[in-house]
Design an enzyme around this catalytic site. Sequence first.
Site, PDB file in Angstrom:
ATOM      1  N   PHE A  79     -66.003  20.810  -6.327  1.00  0.00           N
ATOM      2  CA  PHE A  79     -64.553  20.648  -6.267  1.00  0.00           C
ATOM      3  C   PHE A  79     -64.150  19.378  -5.507  1.00  0.00           C
ATOM      4  O   PHE A  79     -64.660  18.313  -5.806  1.00  0.00           O
ATOM      5  CB  PHE A  79     -63.916  21.927  -5.724  1.00  0.00           C
ATOM      6  CG  PHE A  79     -64.120  23.096  -6.668  1.00  0.00           C
ATOM      7  CD1 PHE A  79     -63.238  23.298  -7.712  1.00  0.00           C
ATOM      8  CD2 PHE A  79     -65.216  23.940  -6.546  1.00  0.00           C
ATOM      9  CE1 PHE A  79     -63.438  24.341  -8.627  1.00  0.00           C
ATOM     10  CE2 PHE A  79     -65.430  24.980  -7.450  1.00  0.00           C
ATOM     11  CZ  PHE A  79     -64.531  25.181  -8.488  1.00  0.00           C
ATOM     12  N   SER A  80     -63.288  19.457  -4.524  1.00  0.00           N
ATOM     13  CA  SER A  80     -62.715  18.248  -3.911  1.00  0.00           C
ATOM     14  C   SER A  80     -63.721  17.404  -3.138  1.00  0.00           C
ATOM     15  O   SER A  80     -63.400  16.286  -2.731  1.00  0.00           O
ATOM     16  CB  SER A  80     -61.553  18.624  -2.994  1.00  0.00           C
ATOM     17  OG  SER A  80     -60.431  19.003  -3.756  1.00  0.00           O
TER      18      SER A  80
END
Length: 402
Positions: A79-80
């Site tokens: 993800f991020s």
Amino acid sequence: MTTTSPWPLRRRTVRPPAGMLADRRFGVLVDQFFRLFHDAGQGGGALAVYLHGEPVVDVWAGWASRDTFWQNDTVTLTFSTGKGVASTVLHRLAGRGIIDYDAPVAQYWPEFATAGKDEITVRELLSHRAGLHRVRGLVPGPLSLMDHGLVSGALAAATPDRRRLKAPGYHAVTFGSLVAELTARAAGKHFTDLVRTEIAEPLGVKEFWYEVPPAERSRIARTFPHINPFGVPWGATSFAMARLPGLRNVADAGMPAGFDALVRNPAIHDSVMPGWNGVFSARALARMYGALANGGTVGGAEFLPPDVVAQLSQVQTTARDYVLGIPMNWRLGYHAGMVARRRQPSNTFGHYGLGGSGAFADADTGLSIAFVTNRLGNMLTPIADLRLPKLGSTALAIAERL
């Protein structure tokens, strides 16, 4: 099916299984890591640490799927965390004068100049001050988010939020697309090629992927469970939050319709979405941040010029982020390495992702730490899951005494 983990829950001494690396000075940290994964329901993960540009910890444990153990070569969606890698691609270009932090984004990407965005600088974009946080409604339907050309075109045409002039607003999904298009325009190369030539090849580690090579996809750990914020299905939560003044910005920035199903779609590995679809190993992330923690050098080779590295921990804005509702003290594409600490070490920087994966560098101690996991949890912000921050606090405390 009942399985028994080959990794003991507690260790009086640091004796990792064959093939792993665990410097005895980091024994407490390794202990904490192994205790995270008790059964298949808790998934698995990997932990890697560099100190002064050299590896000191490289361990893994738990399950890549319900019936498969995490292996030496397992990778996972983080993800991020990928925002930090995408930012590092840009810094590599800046180090050679291809990109200027204080130049307008439109200098490299002319279409970006529309709708009043002609003066937005690269520095502002990297510190979430471009006012382009909205992903809800940006393109038609969740599958359209996998079309980089469509997303980047929509962002170039979008009108920025006026709040950007006073405060940052976390670009939860859009950040990676903006950086990918900017760097590709500036360098004249596809972003996937830039990740390979600017990150993977100089570091000698191939596991830096957004578009994952088909031959490598069997190595990707299964991500679970479904993303149900606060225990409520994604669609209902997104709908409700978008109508609540205090939470609307979070929904606009990070909760597009159908995103919960999109993250489980294997087709995401065919796409460039650096804000959230990066697939990495812990050792790859730790090596990259190990260079940033060591003045730009890792394994005796320069990865980034020292003058560029010196700028990476500098806080660009102390204003409260209007999406997350807290001061994130954004750096140039990174946040503080210890966001959960009341007192943040000034020279730490990195990026965490949904579920607790992430990595950071600490320039004061020469330490980098990376943790990846396939277990998501159910929260929204990049700082909600405290597994990496807790491991990072231990690692940092050890490094400060060495």
